[in-house]
Design a protein around this motif. Structure first.
Motif, PDB file in Angstrom:
ATOM      1  N   THR A 203      10.881   3.670 -10.716  1.00 51.09           N
ATOM      2  CA  THR A 203      10.139   2.486 -12.102  1.00 51.09           C
ATOM      3  C   THR A 203      11.004   1.884 -12.354  1.00 51.09           C
ATOM      4  O   THR A 203      10.223   0.238 -11.894  1.00 51.09           O
ATOM      5  N   ALA A 204      12.388   1.274 -12.453  1.00 48.38           N
ATOM      6  CA  ALA A 204      12.947   0.194 -12.916  1.00 48.38           C
ATOM      7  C   ALA A 204      12.855  -0.910 -11.641  1.00 48.38           C
ATOM      8  O   ALA A 204      13.361  -1.969 -11.597  1.00 48.38           O
ATOM      9  N   LYS A 205      13.404  -0.022 -10.076  1.00 49.69           N
ATOM     10  CA  LYS A 205      12.786  -1.049  -8.902  1.00 49.69           C
ATOM     11  C   LYS A 205      11.848  -1.604  -8.546  1.00 49.69           C
ATOM     12  O   LYS A 205      11.449  -3.013  -8.187  1.00 49.69           O
ATOM     13  N   ALA A 206      10.588  -0.862  -9.225  1.00 44.52           N
ATOM     14  CA  ALA A 206       9.542  -1.726  -8.978  1.00 44.52           C
ATOM     15  C   ALA A 206       9.096  -2.892 -10.074  1.00 44.52           C
ATOM     16  O   ALA A 206       8.917  -3.477  -9.930  1.00 44.52           O
ATOM     17  N   LYS A 207       9.552  -2.280 -11.260  1.00 44.67           N
ATOM     18  CA  LYS A 207       9.506  -3.164 -11.962  1.00 44.67           C
ATOM     19  C   LYS A 207       9.876  -4.480 -11.554  1.00 44.67           C
ATOM     20  O   LYS A 207       9.530  -5.826 -11.722  1.00 44.67           O
ATOM     21  N   ASP A 208      11.451  -4.311 -11.416  1.00 45.43           N
ATOM     22  CA  ASP A 208      12.008  -5.991 -10.678  1.00 45.43           C
ATOM     23  C   ASP A 208      11.325  -6.266  -9.622  1.00 45.43           C
ATOM     24  O   ASP A 208      11.192  -8.077  -9.553  1.00 45.43           O
ATOM     25  N   TYR A 209      11.206  -5.666  -8.388  1.00 48.92           N
ATOM     26  CA  TYR A 209      10.344  -6.188  -7.925  1.00 48.92           C
ATOM     27  C   TYR A 209       9.245  -6.801  -8.104  1.00 48.92           C
ATOM     28  O   TYR A 209       8.664  -8.552  -7.273  1.00 48.92           O
ATOM     29  N   ILE A 210       8.462  -6.721  -9.475  1.00 47.55           N
ATOM     30  CA  ILE A 210       7.247  -7.532  -9.443  1.00 47.55           C
ATOM     31  C   ILE A 210       7.433  -8.351 -10.228  1.00 47.55           C
ATOM     32  O   ILE A 210       6.391  -9.425 -10.031  1.00 47.55           O
ATOM     33  N   LEU A 211       8.973  -8.617 -11.167  1.00 50.73           N
ATOM     34  CA  LEU A 211       8.878  -9.643 -11.688  1.00 50.73           C
ATOM     35  C   LEU A 211       9.215 -10.832 -10.786  1.00 50.73           C
ATOM     36  O   LEU A 211       8.804 -11.917 -11.347  1.00 50.73           O
ATOM     37  N   HIS A 212       9.800 -10.628  -9.699  1.00 51.78           N
ATOM     38  CA  HIS A 212      10.519 -11.284  -8.808  1.00 51.78           C
ATOM     39  C   HIS A 212       9.329 -11.746  -8.543  1.00 51.78           C
ATOM     40  O   HIS A 212       9.054 -13.541  -7.504  1.00 51.78           O
ATOM     41  N   HIS A 213       8.344 -11.075  -7.637  1.00 51.84           N
ATOM     42  CA  HIS A 213       7.748 -11.735  -6.723  1.00 51.84           C
ATOM     43  C   HIS A 213       6.603 -12.618  -7.403  1.00 51.84           C
ATOM     44  O   HIS A 213       6.006 -12.770  -7.388  1.00 51.84           O
ATOM     45  N   GLN A 214       6.704 -12.265  -8.903  1.00 51.42           N
ATOM     46  CA  GLN A 214       5.593 -13.154  -9.886  1.00 51.42           C
ATOM     47  C   GLN A 214       6.243 -14.803  -9.721  1.00 51.42           C
ATOM     48  O   GLN A 214       5.578 -15.617 -10.084  1.00 51.42           O
ATOM     49  N   GLU A 215       7.647 -15.065 -10.139  1.00 55.03           N
ATOM     50  CA  GLU A 215       8.290 -15.792 -10.487  1.00 55.03           C
ATOM     51  C   GLU A 215       8.227 -16.690  -8.982  1.00 55.03           C
ATOM     52  O   GLU A 215       8.563 -17.839  -9.323  1.00 55.03           O
ATOM     53  N   GLU A 216       8.127 -16.133  -7.948  1.00 59.55           N
ATOM     54  CA  GLU A 216       8.864 -16.467  -6.984  1.00 59.55           C
ATOM     55  C   GLU A 216       7.171 -16.567  -5.673  1.00 59.55           C
ATOM     56  O   GLU A 216       6.955 -18.207  -4.914  1.00 59.55           O
ATOM     57  N   LYS A 217       6.852 -15.630  -5.778  1.00 59.60           N
ATOM     58  CA  LYS A 217       5.160 -16.061  -5.170  1.00 59.60           C
ATOM     59  C   LYS A 217       3.720 -15.523  -6.056  1.00 59.60           C
ATOM     60  O   LYS A 217       3.225 -14.422  -5.704  1.00 59.60           O
ATOM     61  N   PRO A 218       3.635 -16.613  -7.246  1.00 56.74           N
ATOM     62  CA  PRO A 218       2.246 -15.647  -7.784  1.00 56.74           C
ATOM     63  C   PRO A 218       1.095 -16.193  -6.818  1.00 56.74           C
ATOM     64  O   PRO A 218       0.725 -15.609  -7.911  1.00 56.74           O
ATOM     65  N   HIS A 219       1.242 -16.781  -6.243  1.00 56.67           N
ATOM     66  CA  HIS A 219      -0.410 -16.690  -5.838  1.00 56.67           C
ATOM     67  C   HIS A 219      -0.165 -15.747  -4.414  1.00 56.67           C
ATOM     68  O   HIS A 219      -1.641 -16.094  -3.518  1.00 56.67           O
ATOM     69  N   GLN A 220       0.471 -15.154  -4.200  1.00 56.39           N
ATOM     70  CA  GLN A 220       0.280 -14.156  -3.094  1.00 56.39           C
ATOM     71  C   GLN A 220       0.163 -12.977  -3.674  1.00 56.39           C
ATOM     72  O   GLN A 220       0.477 -12.554  -4.410  1.00 56.39           O
ATOM     73  N   PRO A 221      -0.832 -11.923  -3.030  1.00 58.91           N
ATOM     74  CA  PRO A 221      -0.733 -10.402  -3.388  1.00 58.91           C
ATOM     75  C   PRO A 221      -0.152  -9.526  -2.784  1.00 58.91           C
ATOM     76  O   PRO A 221      -0.072  -9.677  -1.860  1.00 58.91           O
ATOM     77  N   PHE A 222       0.283  -8.695  -3.937  1.00 59.65           N
ATOM     78  CA  PHE A 222       1.112  -7.646  -3.325  1.00 59.65           C
ATOM     79  C   PHE A 222       0.833  -6.640  -3.095  1.00 59.65           C
ATOM     80  O   PHE A 222      -0.452  -6.354  -3.828  1.00 59.65           O
ATOM     81  N   PHE A 223       1.091  -5.444  -2.396  1.00 58.73           N
ATOM     82  CA  PHE A 223       0.840  -4.504  -2.471  1.00 58.73           C
ATOM     83  C   PHE A 223       1.975  -3.230  -2.889  1.00 58.73           C
ATOM     84  O   PHE A 223       3.103  -3.568  -1.974  1.00 58.73           O
ATOM     85  N   MET A 224       2.402  -2.534  -3.024  1.00 57.34           N
ATOM     86  CA  MET A 224       3.137  -2.112  -3.813  1.00 57.34           C
ATOM     87  C   MET A 224       2.433   0.146  -3.449  1.00 57.34           C
ATOM     88  O   MET A 224       2.006   0.453  -4.192  1.00 57.34           O
ATOM     89  N   TYR A 225       3.410  -0.145  -2.725  1.00 53.56           N
ATOM     90  CA  TYR A 225       3.452   1.812  -2.006  1.00 53.56           C
ATOM     91  C   TYR A 225       4.804   2.512  -3.224  1.00 53.56           C
ATOM     92  O   TYR A 225       5.836   2.749  -3.058  1.00 53.56           O
ATOM     93  N   LEU A 226       3.855   3.533  -4.259  1.00 50.22           N
ATOM     94  CA  LEU A 226       5.864   3.620  -4.904  1.00 50.22           C
ATOM     95  C   LEU A 226       5.482   5.296  -5.586  1.00 50.22           C
ATOM     96  O   LEU A 226       4.524   5.804  -5.599  1.00 50.22           O
ATOM     97  N   ALA A 227       6.371   6.118  -4.110  1.00 53.45           N
ATOM     98  CA  ALA A 227       6.038   7.301  -4.058  1.00 53.45           C
ATOM     99  C   ALA A 227       7.211   8.138  -4.816  1.00 53.45           C
ATOM    100  O   ALA A 227       8.631   8.131  -4.529  1.00 53.45           O
ATOM    101  N   PHE A 228       7.289   8.418  -5.664  1.00 53.75           N
ATOM    102  CA  PHE A 228       7.941   9.274  -6.852  1.00 53.75           C
ATOM    103  C   PHE A 228       9.034  10.591  -6.309  1.00 53.75           C
ATOM    104  O   PHE A 228       7.365  11.311  -5.649  1.00 53.75           O
ATOM    105  N   ASP A 229       9.128  10.850  -6.180  1.00 51.86           N
ATOM    106  CA  ASP A 229       9.952  12.302  -5.792  1.00 51.86           C
ATOM    107  C   ASP A 229       9.929  13.382  -6.965  1.00 51.86           C
ATOM    108  O   ASP A 229      10.758  14.607  -6.794  1.00 51.86           O
ATOM    109  N   THR A 230       9.669  12.851  -8.538  1.00 52.97           N
ATOM    110  CA  THR A 230       9.163  14.270  -9.268  1.00 52.97           C
ATOM    111  C   THR A 230       7.970  14.685  -9.155  1.00 52.97           C
ATOM    112  O   THR A 230       7.276  13.599  -9.149  1.00 52.97           O
TER     113      THR A 230
END
Length: 681
Positions: A203-230
Motif C-alpha cells: 500500500t505504501a509503495k502504491a501511494k508513493d508511485y501515485i504521488l511521484h507519477h502525479q508530480e512528474e507526469k500529471p497528464h499521462q494516465p496510469f494503470f496499476m495492478y495492485l495484487a495483495f497477498d492478504t
C-alpha cells in the motif's frame, strides 16, 4: 491501389493511441486481494449478519469498502475465472477463460503465456503501467530473468513478490512461518525490509508511485495492478495500529530507508490486533444463559487482517481524493477466488476455517470449489465521473471481462482473443450490456468441506475434474467429471444461492445446451488434460446454406486485431478465404460463415499468413492465434462432429500484398489446403 494503401498506413500509424492521451482517459487501479470470500465484506454480507445481532454468529466491519460501494457500484453476480490463485490471475491479465488460458489448474509459477496482457493493451493506449504485489506467473528459469517477469509483459514498473510461494509469507525478512522471502523492484532484490508487513508495504509503495507519477507526469494516465497477498493462509498480524489520517495527510507512508522502508516498520512483528476484536466475545454454545467466551485467537487474527485491508483501501482512496484525481480514476476491488482453509497454517492456528464468520456468505463451497462460494466474488467499481453512487449490477459477469472493460474506458482496441466483454454499459447505465460468457473449468483433488452450514448433499463431495457454466439465472455445475456425457447439476442461483434444489430433471433442453456450450468455448491443453478433451464439438443445423463466405472489412489503427466495434466498411460475398473481390476499404478483413466438416474426428488446423496478424475462431473456440507474434505458425487441433460449424477468420492487412492459406490434417491423416467447397454462408 498501392499508393492508396501506403497513404492509409501512414495515416493510421500517426493516429495510434500510444501517440497521445485522450483527456477522458481515466486512471485505472485494479485491486486484487487473495482468498477473500464474498461474505467477508460488510455491505455484501457482514452488515446483514450484524443486523441480526445473533451473538453466536460474529461479524467483521469494513467501513472503507462499504463507503466505496456506496459511492460506486456493487457487482453482486461477479465470478472469478478459476477457484484458485494462479489460473485466476492469469485469466484476468490475459482476458480469457480457463479453456483458453496458458495457466490452468494448479500451475503455479508457470509463464503467463505469449500473448497480449491487460498491461500491454493499456500501455499502447498511452498509459504508464505498474504492478505491485503478488505475481506468481513468471515461468521457469533463474531470477531475475524469468520469461514472463511483469516488466516483460507490459508493465513499466514492478514491486513485489515474483514467486507464488513467497506470497505465503507476509513478512519478507523475518519469515515467522515460512522463512524469509525476496521482494523485487524491477529486476533487483530489495534489501532492508525489516518489519515490513506486506499489506502495508504494498500500500505504501502504491501511494508513493501515485504521488511521484502525479508530480512528474500529471497528464499521462496510469494503470496499476495492485495484487495483495492478504488475507491468504498464514494470517500474520501487522506490527501496530494503522497510522492516523490517510492519503496525503497520514496513513501509510513510503520512507525508502533500509531498515525503515515504511512508517509501520517498527514495533513488534506479528503483534497487533484491532482492539474491537481483541476483547470480542461470542455465544459459543448458543445459550444466552451461559457466559460468552472470547473469540479464539485465530479469528481475532483473521478479522484484523481483513480490517487492515479495509484501512489500506481507504487510505488509497483518500489519496486519490486529496490529489483531486479520484473522480476520473476507475478503481476496481475484487478477490482472486473464494475463502480458504489452507493446510500450512502454524499449528497453534490450524483450527481456522471460514465457518466462524461464514466468509462464503450465503453460498456453499470455498476456494477450489466451483459452487458459488468458490467462484462468486464481492466486487466493487468506483469511478465518480462515470458510475453513479449506489449502483447495483446484478447482471452476471466474470473476471476476464476486465480487460475489455478497461480498454473500453481507455478508448483502446480490445484484442480479438479475449473472451470478455466490456462492463461499462452496466456500470455507467449507458448503452446495451453484452452478456458475459461465464465458463470455468478446474481440476483439484480433495473434497468439499463438511461444514455444518453447507448442505448435506455438498458435504464431502469429491472434486476431481470440475466445470461451471452460467446462462441467465441458471448455473450448471459438474464435479468429478468422468465423461462429456455426465450430467450437470442445474440451479437457479437467484432463487437458490446455496444450490440445494437441482432442477436438471425438469430442464433437459438446458442440460443439452450446457453440454454443448462447454465444448464450444475451450481448446485442449496437454498440460491440463480433461476427460472431455476428445469429445466431438457438436455441429449445428443449417436449413439452406449457400456456398462461400461473407467478407467484411473494417478500418482500424490498432497494432493487433481488435474486436470489431464499428460498422463494416464493406461486405462482399466470396468463394472462400480469398482476397479476390474484396475492396481496399479497411485494413481488417473478417470472413464469416460456416465450415462443413466432412467426417467426425480430429482436425488439426494450420495457417501460412506471411507477416500479417491472423486469428481464427470456430464457435467460440480460439483455434489459431497469430495475432500476438508474427514469428510463429498458428496451429490448433479440434475434435469436430461432421456437419456445419460457425467460423470467423480475421486478418490485418499490414501491406498491400496480403497472403493467407489455411490447411487441415483430417481424421485420416490427410494434410491439405482446406478446400473451397467446405465454406458456406
Amino acid at each position: 491501389m498501392r499508393d492508396l494503401f501506403l497513404l492509409f498506413t501512414a495515416l493510421t500509424c500517426l493516429s495510434l493511441p500510444s501517440m497521445g492521451q485522450s483527456p477522458q482517459q481515466p486512471n485505472i487501479i485494479f485491486v486484487l486481494v487473495d482468498d477473500l470470500g464474498y461474505g467477508d465484506i460488510g455491505v455484501f454480507f457482514q452488515n446483514e449478519r450484524k443486523s441480526k445481532n445473533d451473538r453466536s454468529e460474529p461479524w467483521i466491519m469494513t467501513p472503507s469498502l462499504d463507503k466505496m460501494a456506496k459511492e460506486g457500484a456493487m457487482l453482486t453476480n461477479h465470478y472469478t475465472a478459476a477457484p484458485v490463485c494462479a489460473p485466476s490471475r492469469a485469466s484476468i491479465l490475459m482476458g480469457v477463460n480457463q479453456g483458453h488460458a496458458h495457466v490452468r489448474d494448479n500451475q503455479f509459477d508457470k509463464e503467463i503465456g505469449d500473448n497480449h496482457t491487460m498491461a500491454q493493451v493499456l500501455k499502447n493506449a498511452g498509459y504508464e503501467t505498474v504492478a505491485i504485489g503478488k505475481w506468481g506467473l513468471q515461468g521457469d528459469g533463474k531470477g531475475p530473468n524469468w520469461p514472463t517477469h511483469p516488466m516483460k509483459v507490459g508493465f513499466d514498473h514492478y514491486f513485489g513478490y515474483i514467486r507464488h510461494g513467497d506470497g505465503h509469507e507476509h513478512y519478507p525478512v523475518e519469515g515467522i512461518y515460512r522463512g524469509s522471502k525476496e521482494v523485487y523492484e524491477g529486476y533487483e532484490v530489495v534489501k532492508g525490509l525489516d518489519k515490513c508487513y506486506t499489506g502495508d508495504l504494498f500500500t505504501a509503495k502504491a501511494k508513493d508511485y501515485i504521488l511521484h507519477h502525479q508530480e512528474e507526469k500529471p497528464h499521462q494516465p496510469f494503470f496499476m495492478y495492485l495484487a495483495f497477498d492478504t488475507p491468504h493462509a498464514v494470517i500474520e498480524l501487522p506490527t501496530q495500529d494503522y497510522p492516523s489520517g490517510g492519503g496525503l495527510n497520514g496513513g501509510l507512508q513510503w520512507l525508502g530507508t533500509q531498515g525503515k522502508m515504511i512508517n509501520t516498520a517498527s514495533g513488534e512483528v506479528d503483534s497487533f490486533i484491532y482492539p474491537e476484536f481483541d476483547k470480542a466475545t461470542y455465544d459459543h454454545d448458543k445459550d444466552i444463559n451461559t457466559p460468552e467466551v472470547p473469540w479464539p485467537d485465530t479469528y481475532k487474527r483473521y478479522a484484523t487482517v481483513n480490517r487492515r485491508i479495509d484501512d489500506q483501501v481507504g487510505d488509497l482512496m483518500q489519496l486519490l481524493k486529496d490529489l483531486e484525481i479520484g473522480d476520473n480514476t476507475l478503481v476496481v476491488f475484487t478477490s482472486d477466488n473464494g475463502p480458504s482453509r489452507e493446510s500450512y497454517l502454524p499449528k497453534e492456528y490450524a483450527d481456522y476455517t471460514p465457518e466462524f464468520f461464514n466468509n462464503f456468505g450465503d453460498f456453499d463451497g470455498i476456494k477450489r470449489d466451483v459452487y458459488e462460494g468458490g467462484l462468486r466474488t464481492a466486487t466493487i467499481a468506483h469511478w465518480p465521473a462515470t458510475i453513479d453512487g449506489g449502483t447495483v449490477v446484478s447482471q452476471p459477469s466474470i473476471s476476464y471481462d476486465w480487460m475489455a472493460t478497461f480498454a473500453d474506458a481507455a478508448g483502446a482496441p480490445v484484442p480479438v482473443r479475449t473472451d470478455g466483454v466490456s462492463l461499462l454499459p452496466s456500470l455507467s447505465g449507458k448503452g446495451k450490456q453484452a452478456p458475459s460468457q461465464i465458463y470455468v473449468e478446474y481440476a483439484q483433488g480433495g473434497k468439499v468441506p463438511n461444514y455444518a452450514e453447507f448442505l448435506e448433499s455438498h458435504q464431502g463431495k469429491k472434486r476431481g475434474q470440475m466445470q461451471m457454466i452460467r446462462k441467465g439465472d441458471m448455473v450448471g455445475v459438474r464435479y468429478n467429471v468422468q465423461d462429456q456425457e455426465d450430467d450437470f447439476e442445474i440451479y437457479d442461483v437467484t432463487k437458490d444461492p446455496q444450490q440445494g434444489n437441482d432442477v436438471s430433471a425438469s430442464n433437459e433442453e438446458l442440460q443439452g445446451i450446457f453440454k454443448t456450450s462447454v465444448l464450444r468455448k475451450r481448446i485442449a491443453d496437454e498440460e491440463a488434460p480433461r476427460p472431455y478433451d476428445e469429445a466431438l464439438v457438436p455441429a449445428i443445423s443449417l436449413k439452406k446454406p449457400k456456398a462461400g463466405l461473407i467478407a467484411e472489412t473494417y478500418l482500424t489503427n490498432s497494432p493487433w486485431i481488435p474486436q470489431p466495434t464499428t460498422k463494416a466498411q464493406s461486405k462482399t460475398k466470396v468463394d472462400g478465404v480469398t482476397f479476390d473481390d474484396i475492396t481496399d476499404k479497411g485494413n481488417l478483413v473478417l470472413w464469416k460463415g460456416y465450415i462443413k466438416v466432412p467426417k467426425s474426428g480430429k482436425f488439426t488446423f494450420s495457417a501460412e499468413r506471411g507477416s500479417h496478424h491472423f486469428f481464427m475462431r470456430i464457435h467460440d473456440i480460439a483455434v489459431m492465434d497469430g495475432n500476438y507474434s508474427l514469428e510463429n505458425t498458428p496451429e490448433g487441433a479440434l475434435y469436430l462432429e461432421e456437419g456445419f460449424h460457425p467460423v470467423r477468420i480475421y486478418y490485418l492487412r499490414d501491406t498491400n500484398h496480403p497472403t493467407l492459406s489455411l490447411f487441415w490434417n483430417d481424421p485420416e491423416g490427410n494434410y491439405q489446403e482446406i478446400p473451397t467447397k467446405v465454406w458456406y454462408r
